[in-house]
Scaffold this motif. Sequence first.
Motif, PDB file in Angstrom:
ATOM      1  N   TRP A 156       0.671  -1.226  -0.051  1.00 34.78           N
ATOM      2  CA  TRP A 156      -0.015  -0.132  -0.255  1.00 34.78           C
ATOM      3  C   TRP A 156       0.963   1.312  -0.233  1.00 34.78           C
ATOM      4  O   TRP A 156       0.447   2.349   0.310  1.00 34.78           O
ATOM      5  CB  TRP A 156      -1.091   0.035   1.251  1.00 34.78           C
ATOM      6  CG  TRP A 156      -1.832  -1.181   1.208  1.00 34.78           C
ATOM      7  CD1 TRP A 156      -2.296  -1.752   0.355  1.00 34.78           C
ATOM      8  CD2 TRP A 156      -2.681  -1.512   2.368  1.00 34.78           C
ATOM      9  NE1 TRP A 156      -3.232  -2.704   0.595  1.00 34.78           N
ATOM     10  CE2 TRP A 156      -3.805  -2.513   1.941  1.00 34.78           C
ATOM     11  CE3 TRP A 156      -2.915  -1.220   3.780  1.00 34.78           C
ATOM     12  CZ2 TRP A 156      -4.541  -3.164   2.777  1.00 34.78           C
ATOM     13  CZ3 TRP A 156      -3.644  -1.597   4.464  1.00 34.78           C
ATOM     14  CH2 TRP A 156      -4.350  -2.579   4.038  1.00 34.78           C
ATOM     15  N   THR A 157       1.926   1.066  -0.560  1.00 37.09           N
ATOM     16  CA  THR A 157       2.991   2.250  -0.623  1.00 37.09           C
ATOM     17  C   THR A 157       3.467   2.559  -1.996  1.00 37.09           C
ATOM     18  O   THR A 157       3.815   1.786  -2.788  1.00 37.09           O
ATOM     19  CB  THR A 157       4.308   1.915   0.246  1.00 37.09           C
ATOM     20  OG1 THR A 157       4.048   1.320   1.535  1.00 37.09           O
ATOM     21  CG2 THR A 157       5.191   3.012   0.238  1.00 37.09           C
ATOM     22  N   ASP A 158       3.461   3.790  -2.218  1.00 35.94           N
ATOM     23  CA  ASP A 158       3.734   4.337  -3.596  1.00 35.94           C
ATOM     24  C   ASP A 158       5.333   4.101  -3.690  1.00 35.94           C
ATOM     25  O   ASP A 158       5.820   4.168  -4.765  1.00 35.94           O
ATOM     26  CB  ASP A 158       2.869   5.818  -3.854  1.00 35.94           C
ATOM     27  CG  ASP A 158       1.725   5.622  -4.188  1.00 35.94           C
ATOM     28  OD1 ASP A 158       1.200   5.349  -5.185  1.00 35.94           O
ATOM     29  OD2 ASP A 158       0.769   5.988  -3.128  1.00 35.94           O
ATOM     30  N   PHE A 175       7.251  -4.841  -1.676  1.00 34.91           N
ATOM     31  CA  PHE A 175       6.188  -4.510  -2.977  1.00 34.91           C
ATOM     32  C   PHE A 175       5.867  -2.991  -3.306  1.00 34.91           C
ATOM     33  O   PHE A 175       5.042  -2.574  -4.239  1.00 34.91           O
ATOM     34  CB  PHE A 175       5.026  -4.978  -2.399  1.00 34.91           C
ATOM     35  CG  PHE A 175       5.177  -6.478  -2.087  1.00 34.91           C
ATOM     36  CD1 PHE A 175       5.270  -7.528  -3.343  1.00 34.91           C
ATOM     37  CD2 PHE A 175       4.596  -7.236  -1.013  1.00 34.91           C
ATOM     38  CE1 PHE A 175       5.636  -8.676  -2.983  1.00 34.91           C
ATOM     39  CE2 PHE A 175       4.687  -8.419  -0.686  1.00 34.91           C
ATOM     40  CZ  PHE A 175       5.357  -9.255  -1.772  1.00 34.91           C
ATOM     41  N   ALA A 176       6.747  -1.938  -2.663  1.00 34.63           N
ATOM     42  CA  ALA A 176       6.508  -0.709  -3.037  1.00 34.63           C
ATOM     43  C   ALA A 176       6.629  -0.497  -4.559  1.00 34.63           C
ATOM     44  O   ALA A 176       7.567  -1.098  -4.981  1.00 34.63           O
ATOM     45  CB  ALA A 176       7.272   0.470  -2.158  1.00 34.63           C
ATOM     46  N   LYS A 177       5.932   0.557  -5.049  1.00 32.04           N
ATOM     47  CA  LYS A 177       6.139   0.858  -6.495  1.00 32.04           C
ATOM     48  C   LYS A 177       7.507   1.431  -6.912  1.00 32.04           C
ATOM     49  O   LYS A 177       8.323   0.980  -7.795  1.00 32.04           O
ATOM     50  CB  LYS A 177       5.070   1.786  -6.994  1.00 32.04           C
ATOM     51  CG  LYS A 177       3.610   1.330  -6.797  1.00 32.04           C
ATOM     52  CD  LYS A 177       2.793   2.398  -7.415  1.00 32.04           C
ATOM     53  CE  LYS A 177       1.173   1.935  -7.332  1.00 32.04           C
ATOM     54  NZ  LYS A 177       0.784   1.779  -5.874  1.00 32.04           N
ATOM     55  N   ARG A 178       8.038   2.322  -5.886  1.00 32.92           N
ATOM     56  CA  ARG A 178       9.251   2.842  -5.993  1.00 32.92           C
ATOM     57  C   ARG A 178      10.100   2.807  -4.675  1.00 32.92           C
ATOM     58  O   ARG A 178       9.591   2.891  -3.576  1.00 32.92           O
ATOM     59  CB  ARG A 178       9.522   4.170  -6.657  1.00 32.92           C
ATOM     60  CG  ARG A 178       8.898   4.386  -8.357  1.00 32.92           C
ATOM     61  CD  ARG A 178       8.313   5.666  -8.528  1.00 32.92           C
ATOM     62  NE  ARG A 178       7.293   6.160  -7.909  1.00 32.92           N
ATOM     63  CZ  ARG A 178       6.098   5.552  -8.032  1.00 32.92           C
ATOM     64  NH1 ARG A 178       5.773   4.769  -8.977  1.00 32.92           N
ATOM     65  NH2 ARG A 178       5.139   6.144  -7.617  1.00 32.92           N
ATOM     66  N   GLN A 179      11.483   2.650  -4.871  1.00 33.67           N
ATOM     67  CA  GLN A 179      12.347   2.817  -3.642  1.00 33.67           C
ATOM     68  C   GLN A 179      13.401   4.059  -3.806  1.00 33.67           C
ATOM     69  O   GLN A 179      13.806   3.944  -4.875  1.00 33.67           O
ATOM     70  CB  GLN A 179      13.270   1.333  -3.432  1.00 33.67           C
ATOM     71  CG  GLN A 179      11.941   0.259  -3.100  1.00 33.67           C
ATOM     72  CD  GLN A 179      11.773  -0.381  -4.564  1.00 33.67           C
ATOM     73  OE1 GLN A 179      12.254  -0.276  -5.373  1.00 33.67           O
ATOM     74  NE2 GLN A 179      10.478  -0.820  -4.407  1.00 33.67           N
ATOM     75  N   TYR A 180      13.715   4.574  -2.773  1.00 36.63           N
ATOM     76  CA  TYR A 180      14.690   5.838  -2.964  1.00 36.63           C
ATOM     77  C   TYR A 180      15.680   5.451  -1.954  1.00 36.63           C
ATOM     78  O   TYR A 180      15.375   5.258  -0.729  1.00 36.63           O
ATOM     79  CB  TYR A 180      13.900   7.171  -2.851  1.00 36.63           C
ATOM     80  CG  TYR A 180      13.074   7.332  -4.223  1.00 36.63           C
ATOM     81  CD1 TYR A 180      13.454   7.822  -5.292  1.00 36.63           C
ATOM     82  CD2 TYR A 180      11.566   7.425  -3.649  1.00 36.63           C
ATOM     83  CE1 TYR A 180      12.647   8.285  -6.189  1.00 36.63           C
ATOM     84  CE2 TYR A 180      10.922   7.524  -4.642  1.00 36.63           C
ATOM     85  CZ  TYR A 180      11.298   8.067  -6.012  1.00 36.63           C
ATOM     86  OH  TYR A 180      10.525   8.661  -7.028  1.00 36.63           O
ATOM     87  N   TYR A 181      16.951   5.931  -2.041  1.00 33.94           N
ATOM     88  CA  TYR A 181      17.950   6.004  -0.876  1.00 33.94           C
ATOM     89  C   TYR A 181      18.363   7.541  -0.946  1.00 33.94           C
ATOM     90  O   TYR A 181      18.682   8.070  -1.911  1.00 33.94           O
ATOM     91  CB  TYR A 181      19.224   5.274  -1.269  1.00 33.94           C
ATOM     92  CG  TYR A 181      20.310   5.519  -0.423  1.00 33.94           C
ATOM     93  CD1 TYR A 181      20.289   5.405   0.810  1.00 33.94           C
ATOM     94  CD2 TYR A 181      21.324   6.027  -1.094  1.00 33.94           C
ATOM     95  CE1 TYR A 181      21.546   5.621   1.468  1.00 33.94           C
ATOM     96  CE2 TYR A 181      22.627   6.729  -0.405  1.00 33.94           C
ATOM     97  CZ  TYR A 181      22.770   6.342   0.949  1.00 33.94           C
ATOM     98  OH  TYR A 181      23.614   6.742   1.637  1.00 33.94           O
TER      99      TYR A 181
END
Length: 389
Positions: A156-158, A175-181
């Motif tokens: 449930w995370t964009d 499962f998040a649509k995008r991941q950032y560091y």
Amino acid sequence: MSNLINPPRILILATTASMIEQFNMHNIMILKSLGVKVHVGTNFEEPGNITQKKSSEFRQKLEKMDVTCHQVDFLRGVGNHKQNKKALVEVISVIKENKISGIHAHSPLGGIIGRRAAHKTNTKIIYTTHGFQFFKHGRIRDWLLFFPVELFYSKWTDAIITINKQDYDCAKHMFAKRQYYIPGVGTDILDSLSTSDESKESLRKEVRAKLGIADDEYLIISVGELNNNKNHETVIKAISKLNNPKIKYVIAGIGKKRKQLTSLIQQLGLSSQIKLLGYQDDLNGLYYAADLNAFISKREGLGLGGLDGVARGVYIIGTMNTGMADYIVNNDIGILIDDPVNVQEVSDAINISMHRKHNKKSLEFLKKFDYSFVDKTMQDIYRKEFLGQ
């Protein structure tokens, strides 16, 4: 043009006012600079590691900045079912009544309740983890309890934002649509690195005099809330084990363990060596006055109190398998210990540290943790996630 007439309304959500005050003021300013109407939802009445007076002043400051504040009755930690349900209802109400178009959630419980609310209202949400509660070589119990929860809510995370490399590697498998560091939440690295040696020495002498620390005494500091995670009691026990009256120790912070720590200091006969300073607005002088920063949290997303000390030239003892490994990269900077509650290991690390000094040339890599870089990265994330730019 539509954004100017009807600007997006973004809710920054965290369980405590202290998390907003300490980690999100730059985010608020970035969003405002993008023409966004900013709302803040947090617990101002139980504000975390700042005083109630500070929380009240902070809320007034936000309102003067045209930020709309909402009291949300979050509990700390994992909360309980009844109170969490109440907080969820409150957040959903804030979203609906204020036509919130996006949420930026922080803290484990804030992230869970925020994502539940976002799912129920079909609202876009990004989640910054300030350190997953499970980590490489961490306790199996933590993996069994917390990993399934984070994995489930990642659906449930964009976007998930991580502030250390280990968490980023883990987030990539969710499962998040995008991941950032991003390298931390930002701090004044460039300012710290450019401060002259003369200014540092002047402030060092001034603060040590106020604290009653002699030139030949070895001052250890810890910065952080007085709680189980920050683990101050292990440092106290390690100092007792070293049995060296020249070692002094000060702790800057407030919290529920103050009485327990005071009792421990008295039991060990260390009242002349250890002081609990309470909440401190300005930590610069303390860092420059110190010879060692003991920052041995059991869990830490990055550890701003550790990073700020390193940037000011203070040698550090930190904890392996936390975000501290991103900046304690060699023995010129500090020592990473395996077990933060092992008194012998901590006392050994203090003993070793007393014979080491920072290599200032090794600190150039810290520039990536500066606000200038972190804020630019956050601005790009906000543009993409909330403004579609």
